[in-house]
Design a protein around this motif. Structure first.
Motif, PDB file in Angstrom:
ATOM      1  N   VAL A 114       0.666  -1.122   0.130  1.00 66.27           N
ATOM      2  CA  VAL A 114      -0.076   0.015   0.059  1.00 66.27           C
ATOM      3  C   VAL A 114       0.977   1.304  -0.051  1.00 66.27           C
ATOM      4  O   VAL A 114       1.650   1.363   0.589  1.00 66.27           O
ATOM      5  CB  VAL A 114      -1.012  -0.053   1.233  1.00 66.27           C
ATOM      6  N   SER A 115       0.745   2.320  -0.850  1.00 65.97           N
ATOM      7  CA  SER A 115       1.137   3.270  -0.898  1.00 65.97           C
ATOM      8  C   SER A 115       0.453   4.543  -0.601  1.00 65.97           C
ATOM      9  O   SER A 115      -0.733   4.539  -0.830  1.00 65.97           O
ATOM     10  CB  SER A 115       2.263   3.661  -2.051  1.00 65.97           C
ATOM     11  N   GLY A 116       0.737   5.441  -0.105  1.00 63.12           N
ATOM     12  CA  GLY A 116      -0.170   6.811   0.316  1.00 63.12           C
ATOM     13  C   GLY A 116       0.379   7.923   1.152  1.00 63.12           C
ATOM     14  O   GLY A 116       1.679   7.755   1.773  1.00 63.12           O
ATOM     15  N   VAL A 117      -0.170   8.942   1.363  1.00 58.43           N
ATOM     16  CA  VAL A 117       0.331   9.913   1.932  1.00 58.43           C
ATOM     17  C   VAL A 117      -0.011   9.783   3.517  1.00 58.43           C
ATOM     18  O   VAL A 117      -0.948   9.348   3.768  1.00 58.43           O
ATOM     19  CB  VAL A 117      -0.555  11.338   1.721  1.00 58.43           C
ATOM     20  N   ASP A 118       1.070   9.839   4.285  1.00 54.06           N
ATOM     21  CA  ASP A 118       0.732   9.578   5.761  1.00 54.06           C
ATOM     22  C   ASP A 118       0.188  10.720   6.480  1.00 54.06           C
ATOM     23  O   ASP A 118      -0.594  10.586   7.459  1.00 54.06           O
ATOM     24  CB  ASP A 118       2.044   9.131   6.400  1.00 54.06           C
ATOM     25  N   LEU A 119       0.461  11.914   6.219  1.00 59.49           N
ATOM     26  CA  LEU A 119      -0.023  13.164   7.167  1.00 59.49           C
ATOM     27  C   LEU A 119      -0.998  13.862   5.936  1.00 59.49           C
ATOM     28  O   LEU A 119      -0.872  14.161   4.818  1.00 59.49           O
ATOM     29  CB  LEU A 119       1.090  14.042   7.438  1.00 59.49           C
ATOM     30  N   ASP A 120      -1.997  14.454   6.653  1.00 59.70           N
ATOM     31  CA  ASP A 120      -2.956  15.440   5.759  1.00 59.70           C
ATOM     32  C   ASP A 120      -2.198  16.989   5.740  1.00 59.70           C
ATOM     33  O   ASP A 120      -1.217  17.040   6.263  1.00 59.70           O
ATOM     34  CB  ASP A 120      -4.461  15.302   6.089  1.00 59.70           C
ATOM     35  N   TYR A 121      -3.008  17.852   5.077  1.00 61.70           N
ATOM     36  CA  TYR A 121      -2.468  19.091   4.836  1.00 61.70           C
ATOM     37  C   TYR A 121      -2.329  19.874   6.351  1.00 61.70           C
ATOM     38  O   TYR A 121      -1.871  21.084   6.482  1.00 61.70           O
ATOM     39  CB  TYR A 121      -3.280  19.921   3.707  1.00 61.70           C
ATOM     40  N   GLY A 123      -1.352  18.289   9.106  1.00 63.88           N
ATOM     41  CA  GLY A 123      -0.188  17.543   9.686  1.00 63.88           C
ATOM     42  C   GLY A 123      -0.744  16.409  10.574  1.00 63.88           C
ATOM     43  O   GLY A 123       0.260  15.763  11.261  1.00 63.88           O
ATOM     44  N   LYS A 124      -1.954  16.064  10.408  1.00 65.43           N
ATOM     45  CA  LYS A 124      -2.463  15.072  11.069  1.00 65.43           C
ATOM     46  C   LYS A 124      -2.361  13.553  10.559  1.00 65.43           C
ATOM     47  O   LYS A 124      -2.869  13.813   9.179  1.00 65.43           O
ATOM     48  CB  LYS A 124      -4.027  15.449  11.376  1.00 65.43           C
ATOM     49  N   PRO A 125      -2.386  12.555  10.953  1.00 65.16           N
ATOM     50  CA  PRO A 125      -2.064  11.281  10.215  1.00 65.16           C
ATOM     51  C   PRO A 125      -3.488  10.882   9.509  1.00 65.16           C
ATOM     52  O   PRO A 125      -4.384  11.035  10.142  1.00 65.16           O
ATOM     53  CB  PRO A 125      -1.648  10.286  11.319  1.00 65.16           C
ATOM     54  N   PHE A 126      -3.457  10.345   8.364  1.00 64.81           N
ATOM     55  CA  PHE A 126      -4.315   9.742   7.894  1.00 64.81           C
ATOM     56  C   PHE A 126      -4.570   8.374   8.568  1.00 64.81           C
ATOM     57  O   PHE A 126      -3.807   7.499   8.581  1.00 64.81           O
ATOM     58  CB  PHE A 126      -4.178   9.474   6.313  1.00 64.81           C
ATOM     59  N   GLU A 127      -5.800   8.034   9.249  1.00 67.83           N
ATOM     60  CA  GLU A 127      -5.929   6.918  10.093  1.00 67.83           C
ATOM     61  C   GLU A 127      -5.528   5.540   9.541  1.00 67.83           C
ATOM     62  O   GLU A 127      -4.904   4.721  10.009  1.00 67.83           O
ATOM     63  CB  GLU A 127      -7.414   6.946  10.541  1.00 67.83           C
ATOM     64  N   ALA A 128      -6.119   5.270   8.222  1.00 64.23           N
ATOM     65  CA  ALA A 128      -5.822   4.195   7.835  1.00 64.23           C
ATOM     66  C   ALA A 128      -4.239   3.795   7.441  1.00 64.23           C
ATOM     67  O   ALA A 128      -3.717   2.657   7.590  1.00 64.23           O
ATOM     68  CB  ALA A 128      -6.493   4.031   6.270  1.00 64.23           C
ATOM     69  N   MET A 129      -3.740   4.703   6.796  1.00 68.51           N
ATOM     70  CA  MET A 129      -2.055   4.673   6.791  1.00 68.51           C
ATOM     71  C   MET A 129      -1.378   4.547   8.151  1.00 68.51           C
ATOM     72  O   MET A 129      -0.406   3.698   8.071  1.00 68.51           O
ATOM     73  CB  MET A 129      -1.508   5.985   6.051  1.00 68.51           C
ATOM     74  N   ALA A 130      -1.692   5.340   9.067  1.00 63.17           N
ATOM     75  CA  ALA A 130      -1.028   5.250  10.553  1.00 63.17           C
ATOM     76  C   ALA A 130      -1.302   3.803  10.892  1.00 63.17           C
ATOM     77  O   ALA A 130      -0.116   3.008  11.550  1.00 63.17           O
ATOM     78  CB  ALA A 130      -1.709   6.292  11.647  1.00 63.17           C
ATOM     79  N   LEU A 131      -2.465   3.273  10.895  1.00 62.99           N
ATOM     80  CA  LEU A 131      -2.798   1.894  11.377  1.00 62.99           C
ATOM     81  C   LEU A 131      -1.849   0.754  10.616  1.00 62.99           C
ATOM     82  O   LEU A 131      -1.385  -0.194  11.164  1.00 62.99           O
ATOM     83  CB  LEU A 131      -4.405   1.522  11.398  1.00 62.99           C
ATOM     84  N   LEU A 132      -2.108   1.044   9.298  1.00 65.22           N
ATOM     85  CA  LEU A 132      -1.185  -0.041   8.273  1.00 65.22           C
ATOM     86  C   LEU A 132       0.027  -0.011   8.589  1.00 65.22           C
ATOM     87  O   LEU A 132       0.951  -1.053   8.651  1.00 65.22           O
ATOM     88  CB  LEU A 132      -1.570   0.358   6.742  1.00 65.22           C
ATOM     89  N   MET A 133       0.764   1.386   8.807  1.00 67.95           N
ATOM     90  CA  MET A 133       2.343   1.234   9.235  1.00 67.95           C
ATOM     91  C   MET A 133       2.593   0.528  10.488  1.00 67.95           C
ATOM     92  O   MET A 133       3.384  -0.092  10.612  1.00 67.95           O
ATOM     93  CB  MET A 133       2.677   2.668   9.441  1.00 67.95           C
ATOM     94  N   ALA A 134       1.600   0.459  11.510  1.00 69.42           N
ATOM     95  CA  ALA A 134       1.829  -0.133  12.681  1.00 69.42           C
ATOM     96  C   ALA A 134       1.843  -1.739  12.718  1.00 69.42           C
ATOM     97  O   ALA A 134       2.274  -2.387  13.353  1.00 69.42           O
ATOM     98  CB  ALA A 134       0.808   0.303  13.961  1.00 69.42           C
ATOM     99  N   LYS A 135       0.745  -2.163  11.730  1.00 68.53           N
ATOM    100  CA  LYS A 135       0.479  -3.516  11.414  1.00 68.53           C
ATOM    101  C   LYS A 135       1.568  -4.296  10.303  1.00 68.53           C
ATOM    102  O   LYS A 135       1.675  -5.362  10.233  1.00 68.53           O
ATOM    103  CB  LYS A 135      -0.882  -3.816  10.899  1.00 68.53           C
ATOM    104  N   ALA A 136       2.282  -3.267   9.618  1.00 66.98           N
ATOM    105  CA  ALA A 136       3.047  -3.814   8.545  1.00 66.98           C
ATOM    106  C   ALA A 136       4.315  -4.422   8.833  1.00 66.98           C
ATOM    107  O   ALA A 136       4.928  -4.127   9.854  1.00 66.98           O
ATOM    108  CB  ALA A 136       3.298  -2.709   7.537  1.00 66.98           C
ATOM    109  N   GLU A 137       4.739  -5.413   8.167  1.00 66.54           N
ATOM    110  CA  GLU A 137       6.113  -6.126   8.229  1.00 66.54           C
ATOM    111  C   GLU A 137       7.224  -5.096   7.708  1.00 66.54           C
ATOM    112  O   GLU A 137       8.485  -4.981   8.368  1.00 66.54           O
ATOM    113  CB  GLU A 137       5.997  -7.330   7.540  1.00 66.54           C
ATOM    114  N   PHE A 138       6.866  -4.251   6.639  1.00 63.42           N
ATOM    115  CA  PHE A 138       7.932  -3.382   6.308  1.00 63.42           C
ATOM    116  C   PHE A 138       7.371  -2.112   5.709  1.00 63.42           C
ATOM    117  O   PHE A 138       6.117  -2.076   5.362  1.00 63.42           O
ATOM    118  CB  PHE A 138       8.528  -3.875   4.865  1.00 63.42           C
ATOM    119  N   VAL A 139       7.897  -0.853   6.218  1.00 59.40           N
ATOM    120  CA  VAL A 139       7.489   0.592   6.079  1.00 59.40           C
ATOM    121  C   VAL A 139       8.708   1.272   5.577  1.00 59.40           C
ATOM    122  O   VAL A 139       9.768   1.090   5.989  1.00 59.40           O
ATOM    123  CB  VAL A 139       6.841   1.164   7.486  1.00 59.40           C
TER     124      VAL A 139
END
Length: 186
Positions: A114-121, A123-139
């Motif tokens: 999954v690719s995507g912007v991690d922070l919105d304009y 400066g707050k995290p996009f929730e799906a991306m933040a959660l995926l980073m926590a659960k991913a094997e590789f970031v």
């Protein structure tokens, strides 16, 4: 680091600000998977029609065929049993359902990227991306170049006037900024 085994699925996240090469990195990984004769499927949000309606594309116009979906849950219905690599571009356009979809696919032995912007304009995290980073094997966190000072940029500055959290755009709408030059929500 990115070798594939059929025995175990995994989640890889490519994140960063606008103009940091996320989609380009995703396309490069998928091209390598194709060379390795792996069956890939690529998905993108139906919101993203900047460069093509049936492809993911980087800002330098590198493209790869994809399927557009309205919701993350549609991806589960469309992934074929023979697919070994499932890719999602612009993960920030999806809600938290994307996390469950990726977890389900990884549990089925799929390599999910999954690719995507991690922070919105602001400066707050996009929730799906933040959660995926926590659960991913590789970031992988990509940086761009700050348009103001030339330093490494990790933020996306919206320069167009709009209040909605998601505003699909590229140059003329957003700029890459470093921490010092970033003005949240301006």
């Amino acid at each position: 680091m990115y070798t594939y085994t059929k025995k175990q699925g995994r989640i890889e996240v490519i994140c960063g600000c606008m103009f940091s090469g996320k989609s380009e990195e995703l396309i490069n990984r998928l091209r390598k998977a194709k060379i390795a004769k792996q069956k890939i499927q690529v998905f993108n949000s139906s919101l993203d029609k900047r460069y093509a309606c049936n492809a993911i594309a980087s800002h330098n116009k590198t493209k790869l065929e994809s399927e557009h979906v309205n919701t993350a849950s549609e991806i589960l219905k469309l992934v074929k049993p023979s697919t070994t690599v499932v890719a999602v571009d612009e993960g920030n356009f999806f809600d938290k359902t994307l996390v469950d979809v990726c977890e389900t696919l990884a549990q089925k032995g799929k390599r999910v990227i999954v690719s995507g912007v991690d922070l919105d304009y602001t400066g707050k995290p996009f929730e799906a991306m933040a959660l995926l980073m926590a659960k991913a094997e590789f970031v992988t966190k990509n940086l761009a170049v700050c348009t103001k000072c030339g330093s490494p940029a990790s933020r996306t500055q919206r320069i167009a006037k709009a209040k909605s959290r998601i505003l699909v755009g590229a140059q003329g709408v957003y700029e890459a900024r470093c921490r010092k030059c970033f003005k949240p929500g301006k």
